[in-house]
Write an enzyme that holds these catalytic residues in place. Structure first.
Site, PDB file in Angstrom:
ATOM      1  N   GLN A  43     -11.761 -12.133   4.328  1.00  0.00           N
ATOM      2  CA  GLN A  43     -10.511 -12.404   5.039  1.00  0.00           C
ATOM      3  C   GLN A  43     -10.440 -13.877   5.428  1.00  0.00           C
ATOM      4  OE1 GLN A  43      -8.276  -9.877   5.333  1.00  0.00           O
ATOM      5  NE2 GLN A  43      -6.751 -11.214   6.203  1.00  0.00           N
ATOM      6  N   ALA A  54      -3.578 -12.570   7.348  1.00  0.00           N
ATOM      7  CA  ALA A  54      -3.965 -12.741   8.749  1.00  0.00           C
ATOM      8  C   ALA A  54      -5.332 -13.406   8.837  1.00  0.00           C
ATOM      9  CB  ALA A  54      -4.008 -11.378   9.435  1.00  0.00           C
ATOM     10  N   HIS A  61      -6.906  -4.844   7.367  1.00  0.00           N
ATOM     11  CA  HIS A  61      -7.784  -4.593   6.224  1.00  0.00           C
ATOM     12  C   HIS A  61      -9.254  -4.681   6.638  1.00  0.00           C
ATOM     13  CE1 HIS A  61      -4.771  -4.092   3.156  1.00  0.00           C
ATOM     14  NE2 HIS A  61      -4.156  -5.191   3.569  1.00  0.00           N
ATOM     15  N   ASP A  68      -2.941  -1.503   0.798  1.00  0.00           N
ATOM     16  CA  ASP A  68      -1.736  -1.974   0.134  1.00  0.00           C
ATOM     17  C   ASP A  68      -1.591  -1.130  -1.120  1.00  0.00           C
ATOM     18  OD1 ASP A  68      -1.509  -3.885   2.093  1.00  0.00           O
ATOM     19  OD2 ASP A  68      -2.195  -5.541   0.836  1.00  0.00           O
ATOM     20  N   GLU A 111       6.235  -6.014   4.836  1.00  0.00           N
ATOM     21  CA  GLU A 111       5.327  -5.722   3.731  1.00  0.00           C
ATOM     22  C   GLU A 111       5.546  -4.269   3.300  1.00  0.00           C
ATOM     23  OE1 GLU A 111       1.245  -6.620   4.625  1.00  0.00           O
ATOM     24  OE2 GLU A 111       1.643  -8.749   4.850  1.00  0.00           O
ATOM     25  N   HIS A 114       2.257  -2.132   2.571  1.00  0.00           N
ATOM     26  CA  HIS A 114       1.135  -2.047   3.514  1.00  0.00           C
ATOM     27  C   HIS A 114       1.254  -0.787   4.368  1.00  0.00           C
ATOM     28  CE1 HIS A 114      -2.046  -4.044   6.001  1.00  0.00           C
ATOM     29  NE2 HIS A 114      -1.559  -3.210   6.906  1.00  0.00           N
TER      30      HIS A 114
END
Length: 139
Positions: A43, A54, A61, A68, A111, A114
């Site tokens: 990430q 993010a 996640h 996703d 999104e 997501h």
């Protein structure tokens, strides 16, 4: 737990996620997970690369509870597969996490792919309320 495509997810969502993807396939929609669990380091790499992801430690996640989901042919937003998923995701404990009209509340852009696992009962209550997760939890 690792799904059939090699994506890691929290073991609490594995069975419901698998059932949802199987039901979608039975309904004629080939859905695939494009992103599932991401480690803190992964990430951070994405965040530092300047993507719209993010910051590490703040992404769903990182929890293993978010996925996703796209179609195998890459068409999703506005597709019949998206409509199926929006109609049936709550039956498997998932909600659309970042709705289009809630960007100011969630702090994230829309999104459509997501989905976040919250459990079947909570998914139904959240969807019936018409609220996003932040609004629902603030009640």
């Amino acid at each position: 737990a690792i799904d059939s495509e090699g994506h890691a997810v929290d073991e609490r969502i594995y069975d419901d996620l698998s059932a949802m993807l199987t039901a979608a396939k039975a309904a004629g929609y080939d859905l695939r997970i494009s992103t599932a669990y991401r480690s803190y380091n992964r990430q951070q790499q994405l965040y530092e690369a300047g993507s719209t992801t993010a910051a590490a430690g703040t992404s769903e996640h990182n929890s293993g509870l978010a996925v996703d989901i796209l179609t195998t042919n890459g068409e999703f937003e506005g597709s019949a597969a998206e409509a199926w998923l929006l109609e049936h995701a709550e039956e498997y404990g998932f909600i659309l996490r970042y709705p289009k009209d809630k960007e100011a509340v969630t702090g994230f852009a829309y999104e459509p792919w997501h989905f976040r696992y919250v459990g079947k009962e909570q998914a139904k209550l959240i969807n019936e309320s018409g609220l996003c997760l932040e609004e629902y939890l603030a009640q």
